[in-house]
Design an enzyme around this catalytic site. Structure first.
Site, PDB file in Angstrom:
ATOM      1  N   SER A  29       0.795  -1.276  -0.047  1.00 30.01           N
ATOM      2  CA  SER A  29       0.003   0.020  -0.160  1.00 30.01           C
ATOM      3  C   SER A  29       0.792   1.450   0.082  1.00 30.01           C
ATOM      4  O   SER A  29       0.446   2.140  -0.696  1.00 30.01           O
ATOM      5  CB  SER A  29      -0.924  -0.031   1.185  1.00 30.01           C
ATOM      6  OG  SER A  29      -1.904  -0.932   1.132  1.00 30.01           O
ATOM      7  N   GLY A 101      -5.710  -4.051  -8.092  1.00 27.62           N
ATOM      8  CA  GLY A 101      -6.841  -3.332  -7.735  1.00 27.62           C
ATOM      9  C   GLY A 101      -6.431  -2.060  -7.162  1.00 27.62           C
ATOM     10  O   GLY A 101      -7.014  -0.936  -7.268  1.00 27.62           O
ATOM     11  N   ARG A 129     -12.966  -7.103 -11.487  1.00 30.09           N
ATOM     12  CA  ARG A 129     -13.238  -6.578 -10.313  1.00 30.09           C
ATOM     13  C   ARG A 129     -14.224  -5.029 -10.329  1.00 30.09           C
ATOM     14  O   ARG A 129     -13.813  -4.350 -11.674  1.00 30.09           O
ATOM     15  CB  ARG A 129     -11.761  -6.335  -9.771  1.00 30.09           C
ATOM     16  CG  ARG A 129     -11.269  -7.449  -9.309  1.00 30.09           C
ATOM     17  CD  ARG A 129      -9.958  -7.448  -8.538  1.00 30.09           C
ATOM     18  NE  ARG A 129      -9.973  -6.659  -7.273  1.00 30.09           N
ATOM     19  CZ  ARG A 129      -9.042  -6.531  -6.539  1.00 30.09           C
ATOM     20  NH1 ARG A 129      -7.724  -6.544  -6.702  1.00 30.09           N
ATOM     21  NH2 ARG A 129      -9.208  -5.676  -5.310  1.00 30.09           N
ATOM     22  N   SER A 174     -13.747   1.115   2.486  1.00 30.41           N
ATOM     23  CA  SER A 174     -12.761   0.878   1.381  1.00 30.41           C
ATOM     24  C   SER A 174     -11.666   1.985   1.382  1.00 30.41           C
ATOM     25  O   SER A 174     -11.912   3.251   1.102  1.00 30.41           O
ATOM     26  CB  SER A 174     -13.422   1.065   0.072  1.00 30.41           C
ATOM     27  OG  SER A 174     -12.332   0.786  -1.064  1.00 30.41           O
ATOM     28  N   GLN A 176      -9.380   2.153  -0.536  1.00 31.19           N
ATOM     29  CA  GLN A 176      -9.152   2.592  -2.313  1.00 31.19           C
ATOM     30  C   GLN A 176      -9.854   3.518  -2.568  1.00 31.19           C
ATOM     31  O   GLN A 176      -9.279   4.528  -3.108  1.00 31.19           O
ATOM     32  CB  GLN A 176      -9.067   1.125  -2.846  1.00 31.19           C
ATOM     33  CG  GLN A 176      -8.148   0.101  -2.635  1.00 31.19           C
ATOM     34  CD  GLN A 176      -8.237  -1.022  -3.404  1.00 31.19           C
ATOM     35  OE1 GLN A 176      -9.345  -1.156  -4.272  1.00 31.19           O
ATOM     36  NE2 GLN A 176      -7.451  -2.084  -3.202  1.00 31.19           N
ATOM     37  N   ASP A 326      -6.935  -8.173   4.089  1.00 33.10           N
ATOM     38  CA  ASP A 326      -6.124  -9.162   3.330  1.00 33.10           C
ATOM     39  C   ASP A 326      -5.731 -10.354   4.102  1.00 33.10           C
ATOM     40  O   ASP A 326      -5.197 -11.430   3.401  1.00 33.10           O
ATOM     41  CB  ASP A 326      -5.016  -8.514   2.695  1.00 33.10           C
ATOM     42  CG  ASP A 326      -5.175  -7.317   1.611  1.00 33.10           C
ATOM     43  OD1 ASP A 326      -6.302  -7.606   0.870  1.00 33.10           O
ATOM     44  OD2 ASP A 326      -4.674  -6.266   1.522  1.00 33.10           O
ATOM     45  N   ARG A 401      -2.742 -14.347  -2.374  1.00 29.41           N
ATOM     46  CA  ARG A 401      -3.083 -14.631  -0.994  1.00 29.41           C
ATOM     47  C   ARG A 401      -3.564 -15.824  -0.763  1.00 29.41           C
ATOM     48  O   ARG A 401      -3.303 -16.730   0.259  1.00 29.41           O
ATOM     49  CB  ARG A 401      -3.930 -13.475  -0.394  1.00 29.41           C
ATOM     50  CG  ARG A 401      -3.279 -12.052  -0.314  1.00 29.41           C
ATOM     51  CD  ARG A 401      -3.819 -10.857   0.708  1.00 29.41           C
ATOM     52  NE  ARG A 401      -3.132  -9.676   0.210  1.00 29.41           N
ATOM     53  CZ  ARG A 401      -1.891  -9.338   0.453  1.00 29.41           C
ATOM     54  NH1 ARG A 401      -0.923  -9.922   0.979  1.00 29.41           N
ATOM     55  NH2 ARG A 401      -1.528  -7.998  -0.138  1.00 29.41           N
TER      56      ARG A 401
END
Length: 448
Positions: A29, A101, A129, A174, A176, A326, A401
Site C-alpha cells: 500500500s 486493484g 473487479r 474501502s 481504495q 487481506d 493470498r
C-alpha cells in the site's frame, strides 16, 4: 498482454520447527502511494524499501507513462522526479495495471483531476473487479468514464478540465475508494471531504501530510471525516517503506502452527489500522510480541516475534474487517488448526478482491479436510485442534493470498497441500518460497 505460465507448488510439513529472523517485502500500500505522490510532487523523491513485486512495478510504469521520471537505483531504492500537482501528461498508450486493484483505483483518482484522456486495463482477474464504486464518486469531480458492463475494465477516463472538490460518504469501508477521492481532490480548489463509517488504513492521509498537504481527520457521530485542502504544492520527501504486515502474516501464522517454532519478522509496519490480525491471533491465545518499536517515515514499525501456540477458536467482530481485510485467508488457516469454532463476521468485501476470496477461502479449507461454512457474509471454521488433514489441491483463482495461505496450511498438515498456480505470488511477495524454505531444515515448498 502476457501473464506468467501456471506454476504449481506443493508444501509439506517440515522435519523440525521453523526458526530464524527474516524481513518481508516492503508494504504494498505504501509503495504504490510513494510512487504516485512522488510523481505529483515538486522535486525528487527518494524511496527506500520499495516492494518490487509485479503490482508495484505496474504503478512505476504508469507514472513513467504519465510523464514522471522513475528510476531504480538499487534493490528497493528508487528515485521519482515529479511534475507537481496537476502536471501529469496524457499517456501515449494503454495503462496496464496487471493484477493490482489498488493501483487501478488510486490511479483513477489521480487521473480524474487532470484534463487528459487515458485508457486502463489489467489482467483477467482485475478485469473482473468492480470499478463503479470508484468511478461513481469520482464523476462528481467532473471526470468522465466509459467502462464495460458492470463498471469493469478496460475503461476510458477523461479527467476534469476544472475539477470540483468531492464530498462523499463511503457506503462500504474501502481505503481504495477513500484514497481515490482524496487524490482527485489534490487538483480541485476548495476542500475535499470523505466520511467513512469504519476507519480504514490511513496511509494516504499520512503520506499527504508527509509531502506537505493540509489534511484534517475528525471522529464525528457521522463517522471518521477526512478533509483535504485542494491544490497544495506537494514537495518531494524521502519515503522509507516498512515491511508489509499483510506479507508478514504468512511466516507469522506458519510459526504459530508448526510445533517448536520461533520466528522473528523484522521491520514490520504496525499502523494501528493494519494490525487487526495481531489482535485476533492474540485473542486466540497466540504467543506474539512486538520488539524494537519505533517510527520510520511517519509510520510505526517494529519486530514481531511469533512462537508455536495451541490456539482456540473465537468470534471475530465485523468492525475489525477493515484492519485485516487481506489477512482473512491465512487467519482461516490458523482457525483450522485451533480448538473449537472460529466465526469471522462481516466479510462482504472479500467477495470483490482478486478472487471471490470468501468462497475461495472456504474451498481451500474444504479441499484439505477442514469443515467450513459460509453463512451470509460470515465464515465459520471448525478447528481440528491439531494437525490439519491436508492432501488437497487448491484452486487459487489467480489470487496470491489464497496461494500463500494454502501453502502455509501445508506446513501444518498431515499430508502435503498443493496449489494449482503460485505464479501470482510474485505480485506481492517475490521470493516467498525461498524465504519459507530458509526457515525450515530442508525444502518444504517445491514443485509437486
Amino acid at each position: 498482454m502476457s501473464h506468467p505460465a501456471p506454476r504449481p507448488l506443493r508444501a509439506k510439513a517440515p522435519a523440525g520447527p521453523l526458526s530464524g529472523r527474516l524481513a518481508v517485502p516492503g508494504d504494498k500500500s505504501i509503495s504504490h502511494r510513494a510512487l504516485m505522490f512522488g510523481a505529483v510532487a515538486v522535486g525528487t523523491t527518494e524511496i527506500a524499501g520499495l516492494l518490487e513485486g509485479e503490482d508495484v512495478l505496474r504503478t512505476a510504469a504508469a507514472m513513467r507513462a504519465l510523464g514522471a521520471e522513475v528510476e531504480k537505483l538499487g534493490p528497493g531504492a528508487w528515485r521519482v522526479a515529479g511534475r507537481g500537482v496537476g502536471g501529469l501528461v496524457e499517456p501515449a498508450d494503454v495503462l496496464d495495471m496487471g493484477n493490482s486493484g489498488t493501483a487501478a483505483r488510486l490511479l483513477l483518482g489521480l487521473l480524474s483531476g487532470h484534463p487528459i484522456f487515458a485508457v486502463m486495463t489489467g489482467d483477467a482477474s482485475l478485469r473482473r473487479r468492480p470499478m463503479k464504486r470508484v468511478t461513481d464518486p469520482l464523476s462528481a469531480s467532473g471526470a468522465q468514464f466509459w467502462t464495460r458492463e458492470g463498471g469493469r475494465l478496460p475503461l476510458a477516463v477523461r479527467g476534469a478540465t476544472d475539477p470540483l472538490p468531492i464530498d462523499y460518504v463511503l457506503p462500504v469501508a474501502s481505503a481504495q475508494v477513500k484514497s481515490a477521492c482524496l487524490l482527485a481532490g489534490l487538483c480541485a480548489p476548495g476542500t475535499t471531504r470523505v466520511v467513512e463509517k469504519e476507519p480504514t488504513r490511513d496511509h494516504t492521509e499520512n503520506m499527504l501530510r508527509h509531502f506537505g498537504a493540509t489534511v484534517w481527520v475528525e471522529d464525528t457521530p457521522e463517522g471518521r471525516v477526512v478533509r483535504l485542502v485542494g491544490q497544495p504544492e506537494l514537495v518531494a520527501a524521502p519515503v522509507l517503506v516498512p515491511g508489509d504486515p499483510s506479507s508478514a502474516a504468512f511466516p507469522i501464522v506458519a510459526a504459530l502452527l508448526v510445533p517448536g517454532s520461533r520466528v522473528v519478522v523484522e521491520n514490520v509496519g504496525l499502523n494501528p489500522l493494519r494490525t487487526g490480525l495481531i489482535t485476533t491471533l492474540r485473542e486466540m491465545g497466540a504467543a506474539l510480541r512486538i520488539e524494537n518499536e519505533r517510527v520510520a517515515g511517519g509510520e510505526p514499525v517494529g519486530d514481531i516475534v511469533a512462537e508455536y501456540t495451541e490456539m482456540k477458536g473465537i468470534e471475530v467482530p465485523p468492525g475489525r474487517a477493515p484492519s485485516m481485510i487481506d489477512e482473512y485467508p491465512v487467519l482461516a488457516v490458523a482457525a483450522a488448526a485451533a480448538r473449537g469454532v472460529t466465526r469471522m463476521r462481516g466479510l462482504a468485501e472479500l467477495r470483490v478482491k482478486e478472487s471471490d476470496r470468501l468462497s475461495a477461502t472456504a474451498a481451500l479449507l474444504a479441499a484439505n479436510g477442514v469443515n467450513a461454512a459460509i453463512e451470509g457474509d460470515d465464515l465459520i471454521v471448525q478447528g481440528t485442534g491439531g494437525a490439519i488433514p491436508g492432501g488437497g489441491t487448491v484452486e487459487t483463482h489467480m489470487d496470491h493470498r489464497i496461494a500463500m495461505s494454502a501453502l502455509v496450511m501445508g506446513l501444518a498438515s498431515e499430508m502435503p497441500v498443493s496449489v494449482d498456480d503460485a505464479a501470482f505470488i510474485d505480485t506481492s511477495f517475490p521470493g516467498f518460497a525461498t524465504l519459507m524454505n530458509g526457515l525450515a531444515d530442508g525444502e518444504v515448498l517445491g514443485a509437486p
